[in-house]
Structures are given as C-alpha cells and as structure tokens.
Design an enzyme around this catalytic site. Sequence first.
Site, PDB file in Angstrom:
ATOM      1  N   GLU A 113      -3.418   6.311  18.881  1.00  0.00           N
ATOM      2  CA  GLU A 113      -4.385   5.167  18.092  1.00  0.00           C
ATOM      3  C   GLU A 113      -3.103   4.207  18.678  1.00  0.00           C
ATOM      4  O   GLU A 113      -2.205   3.430  18.738  1.00  0.00           O
ATOM      5  CB  GLU A 113      -4.007   5.215  17.225  1.00  0.00           C
ATOM      6  CG  GLU A 113      -5.109   6.283  16.109  1.00  0.00           C
ATOM      7  CD  GLU A 113      -5.232   6.292  15.153  1.00  0.00           C
ATOM      8  OE1 GLU A 113      -4.562   4.959  14.572  1.00  0.00           O
ATOM      9  OE2 GLU A 113      -5.765   7.026  14.337  1.00  0.00           O
ATOM     10  N   TYR A 157      -9.991  -4.878   2.829  1.00  0.00           N
ATOM     11  CA  TYR A 157      -8.860  -3.313   3.708  1.00  0.00           C
ATOM     12  C   TYR A 157      -9.296  -2.371   2.237  1.00  0.00           C
ATOM     13  O   TYR A 157      -8.279  -1.894   1.731  1.00  0.00           O
ATOM     14  CB  TYR A 157      -7.240  -4.335   3.468  1.00  0.00           C
ATOM     15  CG  TYR A 157      -6.755  -3.137   3.900  1.00  0.00           C
ATOM     16  CD1 TYR A 157      -7.256  -1.733   4.872  1.00  0.00           C
ATOM     17  CD2 TYR A 157      -5.463  -3.641   4.362  1.00  0.00           C
ATOM     18  CE1 TYR A 157      -6.156  -0.857   4.812  1.00  0.00           C
ATOM     19  CE2 TYR A 157      -4.565  -2.247   5.135  1.00  0.00           C
ATOM     20  CZ  TYR A 157      -5.120  -1.213   5.268  1.00  0.00           C
ATOM     21  OH  TYR A 157      -4.023  -0.103   6.360  1.00  0.00           O
ATOM     22  N   ASP A 174     -10.432   0.696   1.127  1.00  0.00           N
ATOM     23  CA  ASP A 174      -9.601   2.480   1.264  1.00  0.00           C
ATOM     24  C   ASP A 174     -11.573   3.295   0.635  1.00  0.00           C
ATOM     25  O   ASP A 174     -12.791   2.767  -0.121  1.00  0.00           O
ATOM     26  CB  ASP A 174      -8.625   3.511   0.123  1.00  0.00           C
ATOM     27  CG  ASP A 174      -7.829   2.942   0.727  1.00  0.00           C
ATOM     28  OD1 ASP A 174      -7.540   3.013   2.245  1.00  0.00           O
ATOM     29  OD2 ASP A 174      -6.826   2.976   0.486  1.00  0.00           O
ATOM     30  N   ARG A 200      -8.909  -5.993  13.794  1.00  0.00           N
ATOM     31  CA  ARG A 200      -8.467  -5.425  14.476  1.00  0.00           C
ATOM     32  C   ARG A 200      -8.848  -3.671  14.668  1.00  0.00           C
ATOM     33  O   ARG A 200      -9.694  -3.436  13.885  1.00  0.00           O
ATOM     34  CB  ARG A 200      -6.748  -4.786  13.734  1.00  0.00           C
ATOM     35  CG  ARG A 200      -6.072  -5.773  13.692  1.00  0.00           C
ATOM     36  CD  ARG A 200      -5.209  -6.654  14.554  1.00  0.00           C
ATOM     37  NE  ARG A 200      -4.794  -6.182  14.678  1.00  0.00           N
ATOM     38  CZ  ARG A 200      -4.394  -6.268  16.110  1.00  0.00           C
ATOM     39  NH1 ARG A 200      -4.711  -6.957  17.172  1.00  0.00           N
ATOM     40  NH2 ARG A 200      -3.087  -5.172  17.569  1.00  0.00           N
ATOM     41  N   ARG A 259       9.810   5.411  -3.120  1.00  0.00           N
ATOM     42  CA  ARG A 259      10.159   6.562  -4.243  1.00  0.00           C
ATOM     43  C   ARG A 259      11.257   6.496  -4.125  1.00  0.00           C
ATOM     44  O   ARG A 259      11.877   7.539  -2.941  1.00  0.00           O
ATOM     45  CB  ARG A 259       9.253   7.681  -3.904  1.00  0.00           C
ATOM     46  CG  ARG A 259       7.925   7.676  -4.233  1.00  0.00           C
ATOM     47  CD  ARG A 259       7.077   8.903  -4.549  1.00  0.00           C
ATOM     48  NE  ARG A 259       5.982   9.287  -4.083  1.00  0.00           N
ATOM     49  CZ  ARG A 259       5.109   9.209  -3.327  1.00  0.00           C
ATOM     50  NH1 ARG A 259       5.439  10.478  -2.309  1.00  0.00           N
ATOM     51  NH2 ARG A 259       3.785   9.426  -3.057  1.00  0.00           N
ATOM     52  N   ARG A 304       0.147   5.583  16.220  1.00  0.00           N
ATOM     53  CA  ARG A 304       0.426   6.985  16.098  1.00  0.00           C
ATOM     54  C   ARG A 304      -0.024   7.402  17.285  1.00  0.00           C
ATOM     55  O   ARG A 304      -0.645   7.625  17.394  1.00  0.00           O
ATOM     56  CB  ARG A 304       0.195   7.215  14.815  1.00  0.00           C
ATOM     57  CG  ARG A 304      -0.952   6.759  14.148  1.00  0.00           C
ATOM     58  CD  ARG A 304      -1.253   6.554  12.608  1.00  0.00           C
ATOM     59  NE  ARG A 304      -2.782   5.311  12.476  1.00  0.00           N
ATOM     60  CZ  ARG A 304      -3.577   5.458  11.178  1.00  0.00           C
ATOM     61  NH1 ARG A 304      -2.175   5.463   9.789  1.00  0.00           N
ATOM     62  NH2 ARG A 304      -4.308   5.032  11.214  1.00  0.00           N
ATOM     63  N   ARG A 327       0.759  -1.217  -0.164  1.00  0.00           N
ATOM     64  CA  ARG A 327       0.300  -0.278  -0.054  1.00  0.00           C
ATOM     65  C   ARG A 327       0.500   0.975  -0.053  1.00  0.00           C
ATOM     66  O   ARG A 327       0.278   2.602   0.097  1.00  0.00           O
ATOM     67  CB  ARG A 327      -0.915   0.109   1.291  1.00  0.00           C
ATOM     68  CG  ARG A 327      -2.072  -0.704   1.428  1.00  0.00           C
ATOM     69  CD  ARG A 327      -2.834  -0.833   2.481  1.00  0.00           C
ATOM     70  NE  ARG A 327      -3.498   0.023   3.438  1.00  0.00           N
ATOM     71  CZ  ARG A 327      -4.518   1.256   3.147  1.00  0.00           C
ATOM     72  NH1 ARG A 327      -5.119  -0.111   1.993  1.00  0.00           N
ATOM     73  NH2 ARG A 327      -4.744   1.632   3.648  1.00  0.00           N
TER      74      ARG A 327
HETATM   75  N1  UDP Z   1       3.359   1.417   7.991  1.00  0.00           N
HETATM   76  C1  UDP Z   1       4.554   0.918   8.663  1.00  0.00           C
HETATM   77  N2  UDP Z   1       5.333   1.810   8.912  1.00  0.00           N
HETATM   78  C2  UDP Z   1       4.612   2.437   8.580  1.00  0.00           C
HETATM   79  C3  UDP Z   1       3.167   2.851   8.237  1.00  0.00           C
HETATM   80  C4  UDP Z   1       2.528   1.735   7.815  1.00  0.00           C
HETATM   81  O1  UDP Z   1       4.842  -0.152   8.370  1.00  0.00           O
HETATM   82  O2  UDP Z   1       5.021   4.184   9.951  1.00  0.00           O
HETATM   83  C5  UDP Z   1       2.750   0.108   7.036  1.00  0.00           C
HETATM   84  C6  UDP Z   1       1.602  -1.063   7.522  1.00  0.00           C
HETATM   85  O3  UDP Z   1       2.018  -2.711   8.265  1.00  0.00           O
HETATM   86  C7  UDP Z   1       0.562  -0.937   7.850  1.00  0.00           C
HETATM   87  C8  UDP Z   1       0.972  -0.601   6.167  1.00  0.00           C
HETATM   88  O4  UDP Z   1       2.181   0.137   6.136  1.00  0.00           O
HETATM   89  O5  UDP Z   1      -0.033  -1.597   7.984  1.00  0.00           O
HETATM   90  C9  UDP Z   1      -0.286   0.092   5.535  1.00  0.00           C
HETATM   91  O6  UDP Z   1      -0.587   1.430   6.202  1.00  0.00           O
HETATM   92  P1  UDP Z   1      -1.080   2.085   5.760  1.00  0.00           P
HETATM   93  O7  UDP Z   1      -0.983   4.343   6.445  1.00  0.00           O
HETATM   94  O8  UDP Z   1      -2.173   2.836   4.775  1.00  0.00           O
HETATM   95  O9  UDP Z   1      -2.282   1.800   7.124  1.00  0.00           O
HETATM   96  P2  UDP Z   1      -4.000   2.901   7.674  1.00  0.00           P
HETATM   97  O10 UDP Z   1      -4.185   4.177   7.102  1.00  0.00           O
HETATM   98  O11 UDP Z   1      -4.778   1.485   6.701  1.00  0.00           O
HETATM   99  O12 UDP Z   1      -4.279   2.656   8.478  1.00  0.00           O
END
Ligand code: UDP
Length: 368
Positions: free
Chosen positions: A301, A349, A351, A250, A177, A281, A173
């Site tokens: 969270e 999952y 968006d 979850r 870059r 976070r 996801r």
């Molecule tokens: N992820 C990570 N470190 C970060 C942010 C995301 O390893 O700092 C990984 C983690 O496995 C997460 C996945 O990337 O489940 C997808 O993150 P995303 O931000 O898409 O999750 P959401 O916003 O849906 O909670």
Amino acid sequence: MKSRYDYLIVGAGLFGAVFAAEARKAGKRCLVIDKRGTTGGNIRCEEIEGINVHKYGAHIFHTSNRQVWDYVNAIVEFNRYTNQPVARYADKLYNLPFNMNTFNALWGVTTPQEAKDMIERQRREAGITEPRNLEEQAISLVGTDIYEKLIKGYTEKQWGRKCTELPAFIIKRLPVRFTFDNNYFNDRFQGIPIGGYNKLTDGLLDGIEVRCNADYFADREHFDQLADRMVFTGKIDEYYGYRFGKLQYRTVEFETETLDCDNYQGNAVVNYTEATVPYTRIIEHKHFEFGTQPRTVISREYSKEWTDGSEPFYPVNDQRNNDLYEQYRTLAAQQPDVIFGGRLAEYKYYDMDKVIEQALAAARKEGL
Ligand code: UDP
C-alpha cells in the site's frame, strides 16, 4: 409527475447498501446507482487464486454494538479472525498495538510497572503536559522510542503531513495496553465474512435495483427527477460543485502481486514503519480467512494525496478541512430531501460498524 422511486441512493457502498436494505424491508422502491462497475464501495473483494483480495484496502470488521454484529451475521457468517498486525522497523518485528510484547521487545522490560515507568520517564523528558497534536499525543501515550520507531515514519507516510500538523485523535484509535494482548481492537466482536465481503454487499442489495457504471454527476438532472428523496454517499464537496473549495483526502495505491509460495509473511498485516520504505504496509489476503491455497496474493500500500481521478479513501480531518466541511454541512442541513451519509459525505474517519449504525439511524429517522 409521480417519481418512479421513493429513494435514489447514490453510491453502492456500505452506507448506501444498508439504507437500501432497510428501505426495501419497509416496502419502499429504491434505485441504487454507482459510478463503479461493482457494488460494495471500498469493501469490495476480488477473487484471485481462490483468495478474496481486499481490493480497496484491508477491512476487518469489529464492533462492540451487539445489534450491528447481529445485523451483519444475519446476512453472512463471520469467521474468528482477530487482527494482530506486526510492525517492521530496521528488519526487526514488533507486536501491535502497543502492548507488553512491544515494550519487552523494545526495552527488555518484563512487568507492566517497568513499562509504565519507562514511558513516564520519556514523557517527562519530552516535557509534554497537554498534547496539542499527534506527535505530542503519541509521545505522551507511549514515549519517544515508540514514537520514533513505530509511529512517526508510518504516520507521515500515511498522511503526507508532519505529525506536528496532524490531529491527536488519529493516534487514539490505537489501544495501548499493559497486558500481553496483541489484538488490535478492543471491541467485543470481530471477524471477516466467510467467503468475503461481497456476500455482505450482495445480501444487503438482494432484491434491489442496482445500476453500476452510472455516474450521478454525468446526468444529474435525469437522476434527480427519478425519486422523491435521495441518499448521497459521495464526496460532499463535489455535490456542491466545490463552491467553497476542495476538501482534502488521502488515496491509496495498491501494488498487488501473486506469488508462487503459499505463505509470504505469515500474517495478514505487516506495517513498515520506517520513513525510507515507500509503502506503509503489506497485506497478505489469504490470512484473513485462514486460506490454504497453494499460492498467495499480497498488496503493498502506497499512500498518496487524493487528486481528481483517484479514489478518495481517508478524509484529512485537520482544522482547515474540518472548517471547510462545516460550510458544506450547513448547506446540507438546509436540504431535508437529501440524506448525506458515509465516510465521504460526512467527511469522517468512520469504521464499518459506525457506518452501519449511521445508516440504520438514518433509516429510522426516515420512519423506515
Ligand atoms: N499507526 C502508526 N503505526 C502503525 C499503525 C498505525 O503510527 O504501525 C498510526 C497512524 O497514525 C495511523 C493511525 O495509527 O494513521 C491509525 O491506524 P489504523 O490502523 O487505525 O489505520 P487504518 O486501518 O484505518 O488505515
């Protein structure tokens, strides 16, 4: 007996609200019910201190689908918010998604070639050719340093499972870059509804009969006879009485605090990627809308395993759960009078933009 409604829509979240809006436009009679006291599902905002607090977790709208972008903007105008989360590890900050700024902060490299060489070396040392799980996928994309510092701890907190036991697609996801670009998403369009997400939900549900605090499962027989057809957006395993077993989800618990300062962390999203910090976070909500309020609201969270009574947020799409979901899906396919849609009913999952696409597609399939 003739039903009172053409559609009973169970769940006033994004899928249900978009479907209801389409049905209404086609002149259909809809009843939307939701067991919560509010509409909008998990995009619901609550105003605190003049700030739209994303009550069920941060939602940032992004899409490459022009039709979806026009669809939401016809209801509420979107601002120019661009998600640029920061990761905090051992009190140092790193830019996300993984890009030249991250590589520079981590290794001191200054060119894309140097960064690529570094990743390639780490990948070779780890001996990964065909990634079979999230850990191997992550190392093969960004190398061991980034995996250890910015991925492993965060992911294992978020999912409560070892990275070696998680599917590779989750980490895909995130963009990787070799440019100095901190935009978390690759999509063409991005933003937050000006005035908050409730405007989007309220606009979609305008003119539609909605009953909150109405639990479908508390009076199934009654609700079933109200309409000819049903849209179900709740948990598919619950719909079928968990007959094959429970799917895993979850949940997220939020510790929301109002602080007596105008700017706590300088960014909407700061990820805590260390395993030892218990939360994943901190969201500072005002920054989604460039807020200038004198005080601020933050949410820590905490990711947990879903149990009865808590809110299901993320499907856990590992092999066991996907196989179980397939069994439920087979039943659902034999029930043409019920449309199953959204994150919970499709165990996906999704968006927000994909939810809207799916709801619009479901409406078209109905001939609306
Ligand atoms: N992820 C990570 N470190 C970060 C942010 C995301 O390893 O700092 C990984 C983690 O496995 C997460 C996945 O990337 O489940 C997808 O993150 P995303 O931000 O898409 O999750 P959401 O916003 O849906 O909670």
